[in-house]
Write a protein that holds these residues in place. Structure first.
Motif, PDB file in Angstrom:
ATOM      1  N   ALA A 141      28.626  -6.429 -27.816  1.00 14.53           N
ATOM      2  CA  ALA A 141      29.991  -6.189 -27.738  1.00 14.53           C
ATOM      3  C   ALA A 141      30.631  -7.394 -28.595  1.00 14.53           C
ATOM      4  O   ALA A 141      31.919  -7.404 -28.940  1.00 14.53           O
ATOM      5  CB  ALA A 141      30.484  -6.279 -26.296  1.00 14.53           C
ATOM      6  N   HIS A 142      29.803  -8.378 -28.691  1.00 14.87           N
ATOM      7  CA  HIS A 142      30.321  -9.597 -29.530  1.00 14.87           C
ATOM      8  C   HIS A 142      30.466  -9.165 -31.237  1.00 14.87           C
ATOM      9  O   HIS A 142      31.139 -10.022 -31.816  1.00 14.87           O
ATOM     10  CB  HIS A 142      29.651 -10.856 -29.287  1.00 14.87           C
ATOM     11  N   VAL A 149      38.175  -4.659 -23.776  1.00  9.76           N
ATOM     12  CA  VAL A 149      36.820  -4.679 -23.533  1.00  9.76           C
ATOM     13  C   VAL A 149      36.475  -5.772 -22.687  1.00  9.76           C
ATOM     14  O   VAL A 149      35.713  -5.553 -21.656  1.00  9.76           O
ATOM     15  CB  VAL A 149      35.934  -4.720 -24.813  1.00  9.76           C
ATOM     16  N   ARG A 150      36.720  -6.970 -23.009  1.00  9.74           N
ATOM     17  CA  ARG A 150      36.623  -8.391 -22.468  1.00  9.74           C
ATOM     18  C   ARG A 150      37.094  -8.010 -20.812  1.00  9.74           C
ATOM     19  O   ARG A 150      36.359  -8.528 -19.910  1.00  9.74           O
ATOM     20  CB  ARG A 150      37.057  -9.408 -22.984  1.00  9.74           C
ATOM     21  N   ALA A 174      29.084 -20.110 -21.612  1.00  8.05           N
ATOM     22  CA  ALA A 174      28.712 -19.837 -23.391  1.00  8.05           C
ATOM     23  C   ALA A 174      28.125 -21.243 -23.606  1.00  8.05           C
ATOM     24  O   ALA A 174      27.540 -21.149 -24.658  1.00  8.05           O
ATOM     25  CB  ALA A 174      30.075 -19.509 -23.993  1.00  8.05           C
ATOM     26  N   PRO A 176      39.598  -5.524 -28.582  1.00  4.10           N
ATOM     27  CA  PRO A 176      38.776  -6.390 -28.127  1.00  4.10           C
ATOM     28  C   PRO A 176      39.145  -7.042 -26.812  1.00  4.10           C
ATOM     29  O   PRO A 176      38.027  -7.156 -25.735  1.00  4.10           O
ATOM     30  CB  PRO A 176      38.540  -7.536 -29.160  1.00  4.10           C
ATOM     31  N   GLY A 208      36.245  -8.753 -31.778  1.00  6.24           N
ATOM     32  CA  GLY A 208      37.093  -9.892 -31.226  1.00  6.24           C
ATOM     33  C   GLY A 208      36.773 -11.227 -31.730  1.00  6.24           C
ATOM     34  O   GLY A 208      35.903 -11.343 -32.724  1.00  6.24           O
ATOM     35  N   ARG A 209      37.349 -12.175 -31.105  1.00 10.02           N
ATOM     36  CA  ARG A 209      37.151 -13.810 -31.354  1.00 10.02           C
ATOM     37  C   ARG A 209      37.094 -14.507 -30.190  1.00 10.02           C
ATOM     38  O   ARG A 209      37.732 -14.199 -29.266  1.00 10.02           O
ATOM     39  CB  ARG A 209      38.268 -13.829 -32.737  1.00 10.02           C
ATOM     40  N   PRO A 214      29.029 -15.554 -17.029  1.00  8.10           N
ATOM     41  CA  PRO A 214      28.239 -16.506 -17.797  1.00  8.10           C
ATOM     42  C   PRO A 214      28.990 -17.861 -18.368  1.00  8.10           C
ATOM     43  O   PRO A 214      30.412 -17.599 -19.006  1.00  8.10           O
ATOM     44  CB  PRO A 214      27.772 -15.783 -18.915  1.00  8.10           C
ATOM     45  N   HIS A 242      39.150 -17.966 -28.799  1.00 16.09           N
ATOM     46  CA  HIS A 242      40.482 -18.673 -29.096  1.00 16.09           C
ATOM     47  C   HIS A 242      40.265 -19.916 -28.466  1.00 16.09           C
ATOM     48  O   HIS A 242      39.869 -20.090 -27.426  1.00 16.09           O
ATOM     49  CB  HIS A 242      41.620 -17.943 -28.459  1.00 16.09           C
ATOM     50  N   TRP A 272      34.685  -5.967 -18.811  1.00 15.64           N
ATOM     51  CA  TRP A 272      33.580  -6.731 -18.632  1.00 15.64           C
ATOM     52  C   TRP A 272      33.737  -7.755 -17.417  1.00 15.64           C
ATOM     53  O   TRP A 272      33.233  -7.617 -16.589  1.00 15.64           O
ATOM     54  CB  TRP A 272      33.259  -7.067 -19.989  1.00 15.64           C
ATOM     55  N   SER A 316      38.843 -20.114 -24.319  1.00 13.43           N
ATOM     56  CA  SER A 316      37.679 -20.694 -24.104  1.00 13.43           C
ATOM     57  C   SER A 316      37.571 -22.000 -24.625  1.00 13.43           C
ATOM     58  O   SER A 316      36.343 -22.663 -24.180  1.00 13.43           O
ATOM     59  CB  SER A 316      36.694 -19.614 -24.544  1.00 13.43           C
TER      60      SER A 316
END
Ligand code: DDH
Length: 285
Positions: free
Chosen positions: A169-170, A42-43, A142, A39, A173-174, A140, A176, A46, A180
């Motif tokens: 994609a959400h 991927v982030r 959130a 995850p 993962g998670r 972005p 934290h 991105w 964030s």
């Protein structure tokens, strides 16, 4: 005396199938989060790419500037050092790969190895200096809704369908609190690439989380899963919602659209060498 070696560009000296396998070997770690670096890879891919501005043709994954302090230090990039540090040994092992290629490829490997679609990927990005870092504020926020999400993604050159596909994609993962400020995973299988972002969004009842942290939602039933305010925009906005309903009902359609949009994201603003081949890596067993 052979001078041909001198003229071979670095990106051509890398065995990308071999890098793919070695990245795949770095995914699992029972001591990290839910047991996978996927995850956060991927982030990283991105956020390395999502700084693109089509008007000024600045930002994007080319340059690998997310590794520089100026950009790594943007609030949205908190925690991505875990991904960069995990990948660093591969930069030593394959000195000819650019960071920009390594970080984007790591996103592709993670999507595929966690059960997602094959993502077309090309090498040839070149690293740039700290002076090429983008200003803060391109990724972005959130806490905001559909208008903001559109502003950010239209700036990159995406349409509503592509935006709705990307946010799937959400499933991975998670959030934290240490990164964030938000908390929790989106569903019960955060290390599998699925269409569960859409099914959860539509099928669970989302209520404001009662806590001292930033405003977010939790599922009413278990309180274990979460949605960001920006995620809820995909349920509330009727244009986005059309695609959410489609992808919730049809995982194949989601996989196909995600693969295209994610590949496009990783290529925004990149000037590839004309002879850069397109890879469709075989997912490992
Ligand atoms: Fe995201 N994302 N994202 N996201 N994202 C977070 C985590 C992850 C937004 C905010 C957050 C995309 C779009 C959006 C992933 C992939 C993608 C977190 C939590 C926040 C906040 C970070 C933390 O605390 O560790 C917002 C807002 C948007 C939007 O407006 C659309 C997109 C397009 C992608 C993509 O990959 C295509 C992934 C994966 C994670 C989980 C990371 C992890 O460490 O786990």
């Amino acid at each position: 005396y052979f001078y041909s070696n001198e003229t071979t560009p670095s990106w051509k000296k890398v065995n990308y199938n071999s890098v793919y396998k070695d990245i795949a070997g770095l995914l699992e770690d029972e001591d990290y989060d839910d047991g996978s670096y996927g995850p956060v890879f991927v982030r990283l891919a991105w956020h390395a790419s999502g700084t693109y501005d089509k008007k000024t043709r600045t930002g994007g994954s080319d340059g690998g500037t997310i590794r520089h302090t100026a950009e790594a230090g943007h609030g949205a990039n908190n925690g991505l050092e875990h991904a960069r540090d995990r990948l660093e040994p591969l930069k030593k092992q394959y000195p000819n790969i650019s960071y920009a290629d390594l970080y984007t490829l790591a996103g592709v490997v993670a999507v595929q190895e966690l059960g997602g679609p094959t993502v077309r990927w090309r090498p040839g990005r070149e690293d740039k200096t700290e002076a090429d870092c983008t200003p803060d504020g391109r990724l972005p926020d959130a806490a905001q809704g559909a208008d903001h999400v559109r502003d950010i993604f239209y700036r990159m050159g995406f349409n509503d369908q592509e935006i709705a596909a990307l946010v799937g994609a959400h499933a991975l993962g998670r959030c934290h609190t240490s990164r964030s400020g938000f908390d929790g995973p989106w569903n019960a299988s955060p290390t599998s690439f699925t269409n569960f972002f859409y099914t959860e969004l539509l099928n669970s009842t989302w209520v404001p989380k009662k806590w001292n942290g930033p405003f977010q939602y939790v599922d009413k039933e278990s309180g274990q899963f979460m949605m960001l305010p920006a995620d809820m925009a995909f349920k509330k906005d009727s244009e986005f919602r059309k695609y959410v309903e489609k992808y919730a009902a049809d995982q194949d359609a989601f996989f196909e659209d995600f693969a295209k949009a994610f590949s496009k994201l990783l290529e925004l603003g990149v000037k590839f060498p004309e002879d850069a081949p397109v890879y469709e890596f075989k997912t490992l067993e």
